[in-house]
Write a protein that holds these residues in place. Structure first.
Motif, PDB file in Angstrom:
ATOM      1  N   SER A  60       0.839  -1.213   0.159  1.00 13.10           N
ATOM      2  CA  SER A  60      -0.052   0.210  -0.076  1.00 13.10           C
ATOM      3  C   SER A  60       0.701   0.867  -0.317  1.00 13.10           C
ATOM      4  O   SER A  60       0.836   2.499  -0.424  1.00 13.10           O
ATOM      5  N   ASP A  61       1.347   1.293   0.744  1.00 12.91           N
ATOM      6  CA  ASP A  61       2.907   2.211   0.674  1.00 12.91           C
ATOM      7  C   ASP A  61       3.702   2.850  -0.473  1.00 12.91           C
ATOM      8  O   ASP A  61       3.529   3.914  -1.114  1.00 12.91           O
ATOM      9  N   GLU A  63       2.328   1.708  -3.167  1.00 15.22           N
ATOM     10  CA  GLU A  63       1.009   2.250  -4.433  1.00 15.22           C
ATOM     11  C   GLU A  63       0.772   4.113  -3.984  1.00 15.22           C
ATOM     12  O   GLU A  63       0.944   4.078  -5.329  1.00 15.22           O
ATOM     13  N   ASN A  64       1.059   4.359  -3.074  1.00 22.00           N
ATOM     14  CA  ASN A  64       0.126   5.800  -3.126  1.00 22.00           C
ATOM     15  C   ASN A  64       1.616   6.204  -3.285  1.00 22.00           C
ATOM     16  O   ASN A  64       1.245   7.065  -3.828  1.00 22.00           O
ATOM     17  N   GLU A  65       2.805   5.998  -3.327  1.00 18.89           N
ATOM     18  CA  GLU A  65       4.064   6.811  -3.776  1.00 18.89           C
ATOM     19  C   GLU A  65       3.620   6.753  -5.153  1.00 18.89           C
ATOM     20  O   GLU A  65       4.138   7.575  -5.627  1.00 18.89           O
ATOM     21  N   ALA A  67       1.398   6.242  -6.864  1.00 23.63           N
ATOM     22  CA  ALA A  67      -0.056   7.144  -7.787  1.00 23.63           C
ATOM     23  C   ALA A  67       0.473   9.031  -6.936  1.00 23.63           C
ATOM     24  O   ALA A  67       0.388   9.826  -7.915  1.00 23.63           O
ATOM     25  N   ASP A  68       1.263   9.148  -6.172  1.00 26.30           N
ATOM     26  CA  ASP A  68       1.658  10.658  -6.027  1.00 26.30           C
ATOM     27  C   ASP A  68       2.921  10.725  -7.242  1.00 26.30           C
ATOM     28  O   ASP A  68       2.509  11.892  -7.970  1.00 26.30           O
TER      29      ASP A  68
END
Length: 100
Positions: A60-61, A63-65, A67-68
Motif C-alpha cells: 500500500s505504501d 502504491e500510494n507513492e 500514485a503521487d
C-alpha cells in the motif's frame, strides 16, 4: 478505469486545492521538484517493501507513492502542454508496430 485525461483533470483539481491551502506557486521548480521528491519516495517505499531498509514497508505504501508520482507527472505534462497519452502511444507504441 479512468483514462489519462480524467486522471489529469483529477490531479489538477487536487493541485488547485493544495496550492490554495498552502499558498503554493506552481512554477518549474515546483513541478520538477515534486516529481523528483515523489520518485525518491517511490524508491524508499520499494526498498522498504523489499526488506532493504530498517523500516518495514507495505504494498500500500508503494502504491500510494506510485500514485503521487503519476499525479505529479500528469500535472507536469499538462503544464507543458504535453498529451501524455498520445506521447506514450507515439513513443512506446512504435515498438509494437516494428515487428508487424
Amino acid at each position: 478505469m479512468q483514462d489519462l485525461t480524467q486522471l489529469t483533470s483529477a490531479a489538477k483539481q487536487v493541485s488547485d486545492l493544495y496550492a490554495r491551502r498552502f499558498g503554493v506557486t506552481r512554477d518549474a521548480a515546483w513541478y520538477l521538484g515534486k516529481m523528483t521528491e515523489e520518485l525518491g519516495e517511490v524508491t524508499s517505499a520499494y526498498l522498504s517493501l523489499a526488506g532493504q531498509t530498517r523500516k518495514d514497508g507495505s504494498k500500500s505504501d508503494l502504491e500510494n507513492e506510485v500514485a503521487d508520482l503519476l499525479g505529479f507527472l500528469l500535472l507536469f505534462a499538462d503544464w507543458q502542454g504535453v498529451d501524455a497519452g498520445a506521447a506514450f502511444e507515439r513513443k512506446w507504441g512504435a515498438y509494437l508496430t516494428e515487428d508487424k
